[in-house]
Design an enzyme around this catalytic site. Structure first.
Site, PDB file in Angstrom:
ATOM      1  CG  MET A  15      26.292  46.804  36.863  1.00 59.16           C
ATOM      2  SD  MET A  15      27.509  48.068  36.401  1.00 59.16           S
ATOM      3  CE  MET A  15      26.484  49.241  35.521  1.00 59.16           C
ATOM      4  CE  LYS A  43      36.605  35.069  33.087  1.00 56.73           C
ATOM      5  NZ  LYS A  43      37.667  35.618  33.956  1.00 56.73           N
ATOM      6  CB  ALA A  45      33.127  44.748  29.021  1.00 51.99           C
ATOM      7  CG  ASN A  46      36.524  43.359  33.044  1.00 52.37           C
ATOM      8  OD1 ASN A  46      35.861  44.385  33.153  1.00 52.37           O
ATOM      9  ND2 ASN A  46      36.473  42.379  33.926  1.00 52.37           N
ATOM     10  CB  THR A 209      48.326  34.319  33.203  1.00 55.81           C
ATOM     11  OG1 THR A 209      47.125  33.628  33.514  1.00 55.81           O
ATOM     12  CG2 THR A 209      48.146  35.060  31.890  1.00 55.81           C
ATOM     13  CB  THR A 237      39.293  41.668  40.847  1.00 54.54           C
ATOM     14  OG1 THR A 237      39.165  41.260  42.195  1.00 54.54           O
ATOM     15  CG2 THR A 237      38.049  41.290  40.074  1.00 54.54           C
ATOM     16  N   GLY A 240      44.026  38.877  35.046  1.00 52.28           N
ATOM     17  CA  GLY A 240      44.010  38.069  33.827  1.00 52.28           C
ATOM     18  C   GLY A 240      43.420  38.853  32.661  1.00 52.28           C
ATOM     19  CG  ASP A 241      39.359  39.994  32.501  1.00 56.37           C
ATOM     20  OD1 ASP A 241      39.470  38.907  31.890  1.00 56.37           O
ATOM     21  OD2 ASP A 241      38.403  40.250  33.256  1.00 56.37           O
ATOM     22  N   GLY A 276      39.552  46.944  42.055  1.00 53.52           N
ATOM     23  CA  GLY A 276      38.594  46.992  40.950  1.00 53.52           C
ATOM     24  C   GLY A 276      39.197  46.400  39.691  1.00 53.52           C
TER      25      GLY A 276
HETATM   26  P1  ATP Z   1      42.142  36.919  37.856  1.00 53.82           P
HETATM   27  O1  ATP Z   1      41.101  35.842  37.725  1.00 53.82           O
HETATM   28  O2  ATP Z   1      42.511  37.284  39.272  1.00 53.82           O
HETATM   29  O3  ATP Z   1      41.897  38.100  37.003  1.00 53.82           O
HETATM   30  P2  ATP Z   1      43.766  35.006  36.452  1.00 53.82           P
HETATM   31  O4  ATP Z   1      43.665  33.789  37.306  1.00 53.82           O
HETATM   32  O5  ATP Z   1      43.017  35.034  35.176  1.00 53.82           O
HETATM   33  O6  ATP Z   1      43.512  36.308  37.299  1.00 53.82           O
HETATM   34  P3  ATP Z   1      46.599  35.134  36.921  1.00 53.82           P
HETATM   35  O7  ATP Z   1      47.465  34.128  36.269  1.00 53.82           O
HETATM   36  O8  ATP Z   1      46.338  34.990  38.375  1.00 53.82           O
HETATM   37  O9  ATP Z   1      45.289  35.250  36.056  1.00 53.82           O
HETATM   38  O10 ATP Z   1      47.255  36.587  36.720  1.00 53.82           O
HETATM   39  C1  ATP Z   1      47.414  37.175  35.443  1.00 53.82           C
HETATM   40  C2  ATP Z   1      48.702  37.942  35.388  1.00 53.82           C
HETATM   41  O11 ATP Z   1      48.663  38.998  36.359  1.00 53.82           O
HETATM   42  C3  ATP Z   1      49.957  37.145  35.725  1.00 53.82           C
HETATM   43  O12 ATP Z   1      50.457  36.466  34.596  1.00 53.82           O
HETATM   44  C4  ATP Z   1      50.896  38.244  36.214  1.00 53.82           C
HETATM   45  O13 ATP Z   1      51.442  38.915  35.095  1.00 53.82           O
HETATM   46  C5  ATP Z   1      49.940  39.213  36.917  1.00 53.82           C
HETATM   47  N1  ATP Z   1      49.837  38.953  38.367  1.00 53.82           N
HETATM   48  C6  ATP Z   1      48.895  38.243  39.015  1.00 53.82           C
HETATM   49  N2  ATP Z   1      49.123  38.205  40.345  1.00 53.82           N
HETATM   50  C7  ATP Z   1      50.259  38.919  40.544  1.00 53.82           C
HETATM   51  C8  ATP Z   1      51.037  39.279  41.706  1.00 53.82           C
HETATM   52  N3  ATP Z   1      50.688  38.872  42.931  1.00 53.82           N
HETATM   53  N4  ATP Z   1      52.138  40.047  41.517  1.00 53.82           N
HETATM   54  C9  ATP Z   1      52.501  40.481  40.284  1.00 53.82           C
HETATM   55  N5  ATP Z   1      51.819  40.173  39.157  1.00 53.82           N
HETATM   56  C10 ATP Z   1      50.706  39.410  39.277  1.00 53.82           C
END
Ligand code: ATP
Length: 292
Positions: A15, A43, A45-46, A209, A237, A240-241, A276
């Protein structure tokens, strides 16, 4: 046996408790905040929610505490159509929480893993059938690494492909990266993995990513990049999930890597246009509409 569309997630359930304040409190100081929001997270659950919204049949394996947060989180997962028989309620333990103080652009976070810390290899092995019967196993590193490895062993024994999202990054045992079919670091996690002796042996498994630069996957010995979509960014936020959950759902549905990565890249772009983590994750219909 038909295993299509079945995603099993072994991972964390939290939570998230976020409070907003004009400034950070000093040591020993109490100040008044401006707003409070409670939202489901973790991560594991998401990513389960992202996969379920794509139409996958999702099994969640993990643990919550015997408290109101735990009950709320499990019923929230069920509302998404996720099967939660593999989520154990741990007596005498608190549900995992992330307490977040937001101030201006700054944030300070304390994660209390609680019940997530009690997801043991033994607990995972009691859920063997769920892992063995899935089309894809999706793993992260927010539960004890021994439990992650135990889940990967079961999947390997039953020829179930494994997606390993190495987040939050920690040293990963060699047998875990060997067992993984796909490894999905972000740029920072990829940098950390490059320091490991096993890196050259896992490069062909990478799906990277790259934030606003999109995503890349290994094809014929080199990384093929798929650029990101230009979107109005509200909150990254859970991007990545979203990416990982959608990737699991698409691979479970039998899609090729290029197609599954393209869909995940689009879904993650959509997720950053809303605030969110789980709240911003698109449904399959929303993704199809976006891609029209
Ligand atoms: P977070 O921790 O913010 O959830 P992360 O660091 O695990 O993210 P990122 O590589 O930043 O992962 O982002 C995951 C995916 O989200 C990217 O591969 C892309 O597809 C998409 N993404 C992230 N930021 C953007 C953005 N500014 N515009 C468009 N797509 C984005």
């Amino acid at each position: 046996m038909s295993r299509k569309n079945k995603v099993c997630v072994v991972g964390s359930i939290n939570m998230d408790l976020a409070v907003n304040a004009e400034r950070m409190p000093e040591q020993g100081e109490t100040i008044l905040g401006e707003g409070f929001a409670m939202s489901p997270g973790g991560k594991g659950a998401n990513q389960a929610v992202a996969a379920a919204r794509m139409g996958a049949e999702v099994e969640m394996i993990g643990a919550v505490g015997d408290d109101s947060f735990g009950r709320l989180l499990v019923s929230g997962l069920r509302d998404e159509g996720i099967r939660t028989e593999g989520v154990r309620t741990m007596p005498g333990t608190a549900t995992g929480t992330a307490t977040i103080i937001l101030s201006g652009g700054d944030n300070r976070i304390i994660v209390a893993p609680g019940a997530n810390q009690q997801v043991s290899p033994e607990l995972v092995r009691t859920q063997k059938e769920k892992i063995a019967g899935s089309s894809v196993l999706l793993l992260q590193l927010e539960i004890p690494i021994e439990a992650v490895t135990a889940a990967a062993e079961i999947a390997s024994d039953h020829h179930v492909p494994i997606i390993l999202n190495p987040a939050p990054y920690q040293k990963v045992p060699g047998e875990l990266v060997e067992a993984a079919s796909y490894i999905t670091p972000n740029v920072v996690e990829d940098m950390a993995m490059r320091q490991e002796s096993f890196y050259s042996r896992i490069e062909h498994k990478l799906i990277l990513t790259k934030g606003e630069e999109g995503a890349a996957y290994s094809a014929k010995g080199k990384m093929e990049t798929i650029p990101s979509y230009q979107v109005d960014v509200k909150d990254t936020t859970g991007a990545g999930d979203t990416f990982n959950g959608v990737l699991a759902a698409r691979l479970a549905a039998g899609e090729s890597i290029p197609d599954a990565v393209a869909a995940s890249n689009a879904a993650a772009a959509l997720s950053v246009t809303k605030t969110g983590a789980q709240a911003g994750m698109p449904t399959r219909a929303e993704l199809e509409q976006f891609l029209k």
